[in-house]
Every structure is written in C-alpha cells, then in structure tokens.
Design a protein around this motif. Structure first.
Motif, mmCIF file in Angstrom:
data_model
loop_
_atom_site.group_PDB
_atom_site.id
_atom_site.type_symbol
_atom_site.label_atom_id
_atom_site.label_comp_id
_atom_site.label_asym_id
_atom_site.label_seq_id
_atom_site.Cartn_x
_atom_site.Cartn_y
_atom_site.Cartn_z
ATOM 1 N N THR A 179 1.901 -2.977 -6.599
ATOM 2 C CA THR A 179 2.299 -1.800 -5.817
ATOM 3 C C THR A 179 1.401 -0.599 -6.066
ATOM 4 N N SER A 180 1.038 0.056 -4.996
ATOM 5 C CA SER A 180 0.373 1.352 -5.073
ATOM 6 C C SER A 180 1.457 2.406 -4.943
ATOM 7 N N GLY A 181 1.064 3.634 -5.056
ATOM 8 C CA GLY A 181 2.018 4.708 -4.800
ATOM 9 C C GLY A 181 2.125 5.714 -5.926
ATOM 10 N N ALA A 182 1.605 5.363 -7.118
ATOM 11 C CA ALA A 182 1.751 6.292 -8.244
ATOM 12 C C ALA A 182 1.047 7.613 -7.943
ATOM 13 N N ILE A 183 -0.172 7.506 -7.448
ATOM 14 C CA ILE A 183 -0.942 8.738 -7.211
ATOM 15 C C ILE A 183 -0.298 9.551 -6.084
ATOM 16 N N ALA A 184 0.094 8.865 -5.007
ATOM 17 C CA ALA A 184 0.713 9.575 -3.883
ATOM 18 C C ALA A 184 1.995 10.290 -4.328
ATOM 19 N N GLY A 229 0.820 -1.214 0.000
ATOM 20 C CA GLY A 229 0.000 0.000 0.000
ATOM 21 C C GLY A 229 0.854 1.265 0.000
ATOM 22 N N SER A 230 0.270 2.347 -0.513
ATOM 23 C CA SER A 230 0.989 3.634 -0.568
ATOM 24 C C SER A 230 1.428 4.090 0.818
ATOM 25 N N ALA A 231 0.591 3.832 1.823
ATOM 26 C CA ALA A 231 0.863 4.367 3.156
ATOM 27 C C ALA A 231 2.189 3.851 3.715
ATOM 28 N N VAL A 236 2.958 -4.955 -10.749
ATOM 29 C CA VAL A 236 1.656 -4.598 -11.302
ATOM 30 C C VAL A 236 1.085 -3.371 -10.593
ATOM 31 N N ASN A 237 0.452 -2.504 -11.349
ATOM 32 C CA ASN A 237 -0.361 -1.442 -10.755
ATOM 33 C C ASN A 237 -1.577 -1.272 -11.653
ATOM 34 N N GLU A 238 -2.563 -0.563 -11.146
ATOM 35 C CA GLU A 238 -3.699 -0.275 -12.012
ATOM 36 C C GLU A 238 -3.299 0.796 -13.018
ATOM 37 N N ASN A 239 -3.828 0.685 -14.235
ATOM 38 C CA ASN A 239 -3.556 1.718 -15.240
ATOM 39 C C ASN A 239 -4.506 2.887 -14.973
ATOM 40 N N ASP A 240 -4.182 3.643 -13.944
ATOM 41 C CA ASP A 240 -5.083 4.708 -13.482
ATOM 42 C C ASP A 240 -5.326 5.779 -14.540
ATOM 43 N N THR A 241 -4.386 5.939 -15.468
ATOM 44 C CA THR A 241 -4.532 7.036 -16.436
ATOM 45 C C THR A 241 -5.696 6.812 -17.387
ATOM 46 N N VAL A 262 -3.887 8.296 2.410
ATOM 47 C CA VAL A 262 -2.744 7.944 1.564
ATOM 48 C C VAL A 262 -3.153 6.865 0.574
ATOM 49 N N GLY A 263 -3.588 5.730 1.065
ATOM 50 C CA GLY A 263 -4.024 4.657 0.167
ATOM 51 C C GLY A 263 -5.521 4.784 -0.074
ATOM 52 N N ALA A 264 -6.015 3.955 -0.994
ATOM 53 C CA ALA A 264 -7.429 4.056 -1.321
ATOM 54 C C ALA A 264 -8.252 3.002 -0.589
ATOM 55 N N GLY A 265 -7.593 2.031 0.007
ATOM 56 C CA GLY A 265 -8.275 0.824 0.500
ATOM 57 C C GLY A 265 -9.035 0.977 1.796
ATOM 58 N N TYR A 281 -10.770 -0.241 -10.740
ATOM 59 C CA TYR A 281 -10.725 -0.959 -9.471
ATOM 60 C C TYR A 281 -10.798 0.061 -8.341
ATOM 61 N N GLY A 282 -9.957 1.122 -8.480
ATOM 62 C CA GLY A 282 -9.956 2.175 -7.473
ATOM 63 C C GLY A 282 -9.046 1.856 -6.303
ATOM 64 N N ASP A 283 -8.967 0.613 -5.918
ATOM 65 C CA ASP A 283 -8.005 0.259 -4.883
ATOM 66 C C ASP A 283 -7.235 -0.961 -5.362
ATOM 67 N N ASN A 284 -6.006 -1.036 -4.912
ATOM 68 C CA ASN A 284 -5.156 -2.113 -5.404
ATOM 69 C C ASN A 284 -5.361 -3.427 -4.665
ATOM 70 N N ASP A 285 -6.195 -3.433 -3.632
ATOM 71 C CA ASP A 285 -6.426 -4.693 -2.914
ATOM 72 C C ASP A 285 -7.134 -5.693 -3.821
HETATM 73 N N1 GLU Z 1 -3.276 2.610 -8.166
HETATM 74 C C1 GLU Z 1 -3.127 3.610 -7.157
HETATM 75 C C2 GLU Z 1 -1.710 4.172 -7.155
HETATM 76 O O1 GLU Z 1 -0.799 3.550 -7.573
HETATM 77 C C3 GLU Z 1 -3.337 3.094 -5.751
HETATM 78 C C4 GLU Z 1 -4.665 2.593 -5.374
HETATM 79 C C5 GLU Z 1 -4.634 2.147 -3.896
HETATM 80 O O2 GLU Z 1 -4.106 2.902 -3.059
HETATM 81 O O3 GLU Z 1 -5.107 1.057 -3.601
HETATM 82 O O4 GLU Z 1 -1.484 5.240 -6.676
#
Ligand code: GLU
Length: 380
Positions: free
Chosen positions: A60-65, A24-26, A143-148, A221-224, A156-160
């Motif tokens: 991994t999350s963290g792109a948005i943060a 998670g981003s946190a 892997v991450n979500e293709n948020d763009t 920080v994270g979306a979950g 998905y909105g959250d990476n869980d």
């Molecule tokens: N895909 C989002 C990112 O990388 C994170 C979503 C989440 O925090 O679960 O920033």
C-alpha cells in the motif's frame, strides 16, 4: 459490471494462489484522508480471496499523501519532507488498514522494506520468512517502502516496483496493480483519442514501454505513472508471475477483475516460469520426502497438483514452502516440489480427502499438498 466474455485477467486472478495487490495513493486517499468506504469494499474482496485459500499480500501507498495533509505541507515535497510525511502518515495508513480488517477478524502485520532488503540475500530471506510466517498465522501482511530511511540512491521511490519485488519474494503467481488507470493502452489515451486498451500483453516489448511513457493521468498523488507499472510488470513476468493492471477506483475492484471487468493482463514469461521450475527442481535442497501412490504419480505426470489423498508417507522434517522430493510407490524419485504444508501436517492429512484438511489440522490453506505450479518433475 462484468463483460459478457471471460477476460484473461479475470481467469488469471481466479486461478492464482499467491497474489500481491498493490494499491496506489490516488485511489486510497481522498482530500480528507483514507477513503474508508472504498477500503471496506477492497477488504471484503481480499477476504473473499483468502477464503478460497489464496495467500494475499498487500502493498500500500499513501503514507506520504496522508502525512503531507497532517503536517500541513504542500505538494512538491523535498526528500526530507517526504520522509517526515511518511513518518506521520504511515501510522494513520496502518490504522485504516487495521480497522478495515478487524471487522473480518483478520489481523494485519506491517512490513516496511527498502531496496536493500530485496537486494541483500540475508535480508531478503528474512523478509520472506516474515511474510510466510504471517501468512501461516492467518494474518494479512501489508507492505510499504520504509520511506523514512530510504534516501534517493537506495529508494524504490514508487511502490509499483516494490510490489513486483514483493511478488518475487512471495513467489506470487499474480501481481494486481490497482490504480487510477484502467489498463495499458496502445498509445497515450490523453494524446490520442483513438488509443485502445490492450486486454492481454504476452511480453513487454519496447513498443509497449514507449506507449506507456509519459506522466500519470492524475500525477501528483502517487509516485508511479504507467511507465513504472510496466517496469513492475516486466520484473514480475520475468519471475514467472503474471501482472494485472486494473482500475482501482471502483467499489470492490478485485471482484470486478474476477468477474471479467476491464483490465490488462501481462502474462508471465514462459522463461520466467521455466526459471522457477528450474529453481524448484535444481537449486533448492530438499528438506524431506513425500511418497505418493500410483494414482497420484499418474495424475502428477498428467499435470495435476498433488492432493493429500495420494500421499502415502512423509520423511524428514520440513516447513511449509520447503522443497521436498516426491517419491513413487516403487521408490523412484519423480521430482521435486514446494510443500504447502509442513511435514507434521502432511503426515496428518496423508491419504485423506482435501475436504477433511480443516478438521484434521485445524485450518485449511489450500486443497493441494503441492500445487502444480510448485512442481518440477523429472523428465523420464
Ligand atoms: N511509499 C510511498 C507512500 O506510502 C508511496 C510511493 C508511491 O506512490 O508509489 O506514500
């Protein structure tokens, strides 16, 4: 750092062969960007798992943060801002992962996926092929979500949950969710001080879901939040994959779970495991045959994995991960399984000891040709 007693989560992680680790981003990102020292510890944990022959995929999350900081945006982003932040942050995120693994000589590969990719069969198969090929080539898929491109309806909105689907694609046997919580509690620990962490959950019941409801302790920080972790665990467990919810902020958090540190194990549902066996034994068309000697036939019936020593012959051309028919010395079909090596490799290691695999084919993924969890034997 370890409990005196063996933990169920530790046992599950020690025996897993394909593991998805979700970060998670946190825990990955601090105020000033990626926490590189912490990431270095996690990287050595992942390398230790890989050295034991475990296939590891990271979500991994963290792109948005990270992107938010770089673009000077405040919290509470609109969707377009999140998309822009992820575009700016994803490169920095991958750079951090790459740097952490280059010191171990491990190449990382990036997969950006959307909900569509896991729901559309052709794209699902493509994602699976990419994951498997990266693993075959000794790389670490990240892997991450293709948020763009993922807008609200298809996001998905959250990476869980994304991680749970990655576990499904990989046919993983363990999904480890590392976050800023140290497990699942029987009540909200902020609201009730007597709330206790649950070590093992046999099934995700409505009571567990209710206890997990409510925002994350460090929301923002994270979306979950715990509810999304439980939802992810439910998906994983229904697919025969155990979920481990563990505290991620420690140095070397995976080693901590392996050494019986606090975590919650949510067991794979028996029907999930059964469904997987049914899928291996029934719906998959075999791509070849592996013939085994009497000793191996007996060992398989006793619940063991198929080791190269028991293989006598190979027929057909199959890839790693394909279904194969297992045939005994008398020509009887014993069942079907997923081969951990391709047909050329199985032919080379047939009749030899697992210790010799590396010298025979140049690398070693795992000691068995077919792992016991990848076997569906016919009932007599
Ligand atoms: N895909 C989002 C990112 O990388 C994170 C979503 C989440 O925090 O679960 O920033």
């Amino acid at each position: 750092m370890s409990d005196e007693k063996t933990s169920a989560a530790g046992l599950a992680l020690r025996s897993a062969r394909r593991v998805v680790v979700k970060i998670g981003s946190a825990i990955l990102c601090g105020e000033d960007g990626v926490r590189t020292e912490w990431l270095a510890g996690l990287a050595s944990d992942i390398v230790a798992l890989r050295d034991r022959g475990v296939d590891v995929v990271v979500v991994t999350s963290g792109a948005i943060a990270l992107g938010r900081n770089r673009l000077g945006l405040k919290k509470g982003l609109r969707l377009e801002e999140k998309q822009a932040a992820s575009a700016a942050g994803q490169a920095a995120l991958m750079q951090a992962w790459q740097a952490a693994f280059s010191t171990h000589g491990v190449t990382v590969g990036q997969l950006l996926i959307t909900l569509d990719d896991t729901e559309n069969r052709r794209r699902y198969l493509n994602a699976r092929a990419t994951l498997r090929t990266l693993l075959d080539l000794g790389a670490l898929p990240i892997v991450n979500e293709n948020d763009t491109v993922a807008t609200s309806e298809i996001r998905y909105g959250d990476n869980d949950r994304l991680a749970a689907h990655a576990a499904q694609i990989l046919e993983a046997d363990a999904l480890v969710i590392l976050s800023d919580v140290d497990g699942v509690y029987d009540a909200d620990p902020r609201a009730s001080p007597e709330a206790k962490r649950i070590d093992v959950i046999d099934a995700v019941t409505p009571e567990i879901e209710a206890a997990a409801a409510g925002p994350n302790v460090h929301a923002g920080v994270g979306a979950g939040g715990m509810a999304s972790k439980i939802a992810a665990a439910k998906i994983a467990c229904g697919n025969g994959c155990a979920a481990i919810i563990a505290p991620g902020h420690y140095e070397q958090p995976l080693a901590r779970v392996v050494n019986n540190g606090a975590a919650t194990l949510i067991r794979a549902s028996a029907s999930g495991a059964g469904a997987r066996r049914q899928w291996i034994g029934g719906r998959l068309k075999p791509a070849g045959e592996i013939h085994v000697d009497d000793g191996a036939a007996k060992a398989l019936k006793d619940g063991a994995s198929l080791l190269p020593a028991g293989v006598t012959q190979v027929a057909g051309a199959f890839s790693r991960g394909d279904a194969v028919t297992i045939v005994d010395a008398g020509g009887r079909v014993l069942g079907q399984g997923l081969s951990a090596y391709n047909s050329v490799e199985v032919a080379k290691i047939a009749g030899r000891r697992s210790e010799d695999i590396e010298s025979l084919i140049g690398y070693k993924r795992r000691p068995a040709v077919i792992e016991k969890n990848d076997l569906a034997l016919r009932s007599e």
